[in-house]
Structures are given as structure tokens and as C-alpha cells.
Motif scaffolding. Structure first.
Motif, mmCIF file in Angstrom:
data_model
loop_
_atom_site.group_PDB
_atom_site.id
_atom_site.type_symbol
_atom_site.label_atom_id
_atom_site.label_comp_id
_atom_site.label_asym_id
_atom_site.label_seq_id
_atom_site.Cartn_x
_atom_site.Cartn_y
_atom_site.Cartn_z
ATOM 1 N N VAL A 1 -47.538 -11.088 -8.354
ATOM 2 C CA VAL A 1 -46.861 -11.408 -7.055
ATOM 3 C C VAL A 1 -45.211 -11.294 -7.264
ATOM 4 N N ASN A 2 -44.384 -10.561 -6.162
ATOM 5 C CA ASN A 2 -43.591 -9.938 -6.041
ATOM 6 C C ASN A 2 -42.840 -11.584 -6.679
ATOM 7 N N ILE A 3 -41.458 -11.582 -7.701
ATOM 8 C CA ILE A 3 -40.419 -12.003 -7.503
ATOM 9 C C ILE A 3 -39.306 -11.980 -6.619
ATOM 10 N N PRO A 4 -38.867 -12.773 -5.477
ATOM 11 C CA PRO A 4 -37.931 -12.396 -4.876
ATOM 12 C C PRO A 4 -36.377 -12.242 -5.462
ATOM 13 N N ASP A 5 -35.722 -11.292 -5.169
ATOM 14 C CA ASP A 5 -34.125 -11.288 -5.627
ATOM 15 C C ASP A 5 -33.619 -12.230 -4.590
ATOM 16 N N LEU A 6 -34.051 -12.595 -3.509
ATOM 17 C CA LEU A 6 -32.922 -13.432 -2.752
ATOM 18 C C LEU A 6 -33.868 -14.543 -1.239
ATOM 19 N N LEU A 7 -33.252 -15.436 -1.152
ATOM 20 C CA LEU A 7 -33.741 -16.456 -1.078
ATOM 21 C C LEU A 7 -32.555 -16.738 0.487
ATOM 22 N N TRP A 8 -33.335 -16.816 1.679
ATOM 23 C CA TRP A 8 -32.043 -16.912 3.281
ATOM 24 C C TRP A 8 -32.671 -18.364 3.695
ATOM 25 N N THR A 9 -32.108 -18.528 4.687
ATOM 26 C CA THR A 9 -31.789 -19.948 5.424
ATOM 27 C C THR A 9 -31.607 -20.066 6.722
ATOM 28 N N ALA A 10 -31.826 -20.364 7.911
ATOM 29 C CA ALA A 10 -30.594 -20.300 8.869
ATOM 30 C C ALA A 10 -31.578 -21.248 9.570
ATOM 31 N N TYR A 11 -30.936 -21.806 10.460
ATOM 32 C CA TYR A 11 -30.443 -22.948 11.733
ATOM 33 C C TYR A 11 -29.786 -22.847 12.893
ATOM 34 N N CYS A 12 -30.741 -22.459 14.043
ATOM 35 C CA CYS A 12 -29.355 -23.184 15.534
ATOM 36 C C CYS A 12 -31.040 -24.207 16.157
ATOM 37 N N CYS A 13 -29.509 -25.233 16.822
ATOM 38 C CA CYS A 13 -29.538 -26.247 17.422
ATOM 39 C C CYS A 13 -28.804 -26.113 18.527
ATOM 40 N N TYR A 14 -29.188 -26.884 19.898
ATOM 41 C CA TYR A 14 -28.215 -27.657 20.269
ATOM 42 C C TYR A 14 -27.973 -28.401 20.118
#
Length: 315
Positions: free
Chosen positions: A219-232
Motif C-alpha cells: 500500500v502506497n504511503i502518500p507523501d501529502l494530504l490535502w483538503t478543501a471546502y467551498c460553501c455559500y
């Protein structure tokens, strides 16, 4: 005759594994309910992976409409080569107050042709056995965190390994602090015109391009995690957005950025347009203050956001 018996044995073994009971599709748009997890029903644009809603390598990347108890809960794009998700997308509508049930980890049978129960030797995805080795520094990191599930069935649905990546345990503590703070911000700032909490969230992982950087040699161990949200935001009468990313290491911070900066982090070295959300989400807005620094959870500091490390290009 032996072929028939082997097939029946596989079906029996398959029935003993806890399934995610999801729906693997060719396109997210194949399932109308699955499209609703994306703002304006528009999937992220990731060069070489997902462009204009079309998977570029359909033998490798599998769109999953995560289904539990006859209801679609969220969407995942899964990388069967690295055995980790590219991203999971969901809508946050608030958290329930009911106590949460216990839940074991599930796999996705539709990703496999044949499976064996012994040592959970699935071929195209991670198995629970991969995490039960001697590497105690890596844990299951949910892209759609159970803490942001709106009800108990959705909470249970997040416990699929197609929604999880190997995450450094120390970094996960900082990531969880960020998730908690973001949840509080969304509950305040993401109130739509109907007076309801509503935010579109996409969380992803950038895999390591080092073939030796794996969990259980699979199982690949990711280098980086990211997250984003958008809302009104009905008080401001405009769309608002926030993003975070961090290197998957015990010494890494979680860095708050705007969408434009995140998309630059995710951009490949080769030409290509990365877009997490449609254009109506602001990309260059200034970030409002956050309540807690993420590199040292729950402790104040004079410099909560030190300069980030060099971004890892999206592979």
C-alpha cells in the motif's frame, strides 16, 4: 468441476469479508445521487487522472459511489495500483448528537475478481491486514472523517479502506485538530439561503513516487494530504472557501491556504490544469483567522503557521 468449486469457494470467502456495499461505476455522473457530492455536480480536474469528469486510465482509477443501507453517502476515486484513494468528496451538513456505534473496517468486493480470506490477500485494494504489521507509526487515515458524518449510517460508511490511507500517527493528530476546527468553522460560516449547514468538501492524498515507500510492501504511503471546502455564506452573500495541506510525516505542519495555493501544490510538473472546485469558488481570498494552530494541537504559539516545506507535485 474444480473450476466451479473454486468459484463457489471464492464466493463463500467473499461473503465472510465485511463489504462496503458500494457502487463502482465508469463515471460519477452515471449515478445521479453521486453527482450531488460535488459542487455544481462538477468533479475535480486532476491532469492524467480525472479530466472533465472522465477517468483517464479506467483500468487503474475506479470511481466509487459509496453506498450504505440503500443510500449514497459520499464519492471516492480509488487508485487500484497504489491501493489508496485519490480523493473522497462529500457534503457536510452538521454532526448528529446520538452516540456512535462501533464499526469494523470494510473492503470493496467490486474491485476484486477473486479474493482470499487468509491474510486478506486482496489484489486491487488495501486490506485490514496491511495495517496490522509491526509499523506502529502508520494508522488508517480517513479522507472523509467519521467526525464529519451527518448521521450514524454515514458514520459507519466512512469505515471502508477505500476511504483510507496510511497516515503517520503524529501527523494524524495534527490533521484531526484541523478537521475539528474546520468543522466548527463550517457550522458557523456555511449556512445556505435555507438556513441549513451545507459545505462541499474534497479531501485527497498525493502518493509517493518511491516504490519502496509502502505499507506491508503493498500500500502506497502518500507523501501529502490535502483538503478543501467551498460553501455559500448567506450572511456575506457570497461563496467562501478554505483549504489545508501537509506532508505525511511526524515533523510536518498542516498549512492553511486558499484554493489557488492548494491547486498550485497539486499541479503536476507537466502542463495541466488542476481545479478542485468550479470557478465560482474564490481562489485568492484572504484566510480568516483559525482558532487553533495545527502543528501543535491545542497549544498556543506565536507562529502557528511556519513556512511550509517544498510542495510535492501531484502524481
Amino acid at each position: 468441476m474444480m473450476g466451479v468449486l473454486n468459484h463457489l469457494s471464492t464466493l463463500l470467502l467473499l461473503s465472510l469479508l465485511p463489504p462496503a456495499l458500494s457502487h463502482v461505476v465508469d463515471k460519477f455522473s452515471d449515478v445521479p445521487q453521486c453527482k450531488t457530492f460535488y459542487l455544481k455536480k462538477t468533479t475535480p480536474n486532476l491532469p492524467g487522472i480525472l479530466v472533465g469528469g472522465t477517468v483517464q486510465d479506467q483500468n487503474r482509477y475506479k470511481p466509487i459511489c459509496q453506498l450504505f443501507n440503500n443510500t449514497y453517502r459520499f464519492a471516492t476515486l480509488y487508485d487500484t495500483t497504489n491501493r489508496i484513494p485519490v480523493f473522497s468528496a462529500y457534503t457536510f451538513t452538521g454532526s448528529p448528537t446520538d452516540p456512535r456505534p462501533s464499526q469494523s473496517w470494510m473492503i470493496e468486493p467490486q474491485l476484486e475478481d477473486e479474493m482470499e480470506v487468509e491474510n486478506a490477500a486482496v489484489t486491487h485494494q488495501a486490506a485490514d491486514a496491511d495495517y496490522k504489521n509491526k509499523n506502529l507509526t502508520l494508522v488508517r487515515g480517513q479522507l472523509f472523517p467519521n467526525s464529519q458524518a451527518s448521521d450514524n449510517d454515514t458514520w459507519i460508511s466512512t469505515f471502508t479502506l477505500t476511504n483510507s490511507v496510511p497516515q503517520d500517527s503524529t501527523f494524524k493528530d495534527r490533521w484531526k485538530t484541523m478537521e475539528h476546527n474546520v468543522k466548527n468553522i463550517i457550522e458557523t460560516d456555511c449556512i445556505n439561503n435555507n438556513g441549513n449547514i451545507e459545505a462541499y468538501v474534497v479531501t485527497g492524498a498525493v502518493p509517493s513516487d518511491n516504490s519502496n515507500n509502502t505499507l506491508n510492501n503493498r500500500v502506497n504511503i502518500p507523501d501529502l494530504l490535502w483538503t478543501a471546502y467551498c460553501c455559500y455564506n448567506n450572511k456575506l452573500r457570497k461563496w467562501v472557501a478554505r483549504a489545508h495541506w501537509g506532508n505525511n510525516r511526524n515533523d510536518s505542519t498542516v498549512t492553511p491556504v486558499n484554493l489557488e495555493a492548494l491547486e498550485k501544490v497539486l499541479k503536476k510538473k507537466k502542463s495541466g490544469h488542476v481545479q478542485v472546485f468550479p470557478k465560482n469558488c474564490p481562489r485568492r481570498h484572504e484566510l480568516p483567522p483559525t482558532p487553533t494552530p495545527y502543528h501543535q494541537p491545542l497549544l498556543p504559539t506565536t507562529n502557528p503557521y511556519p513556512l511550509p516545506l517544498t510542495p510535492t507535485p501531484y502524481h
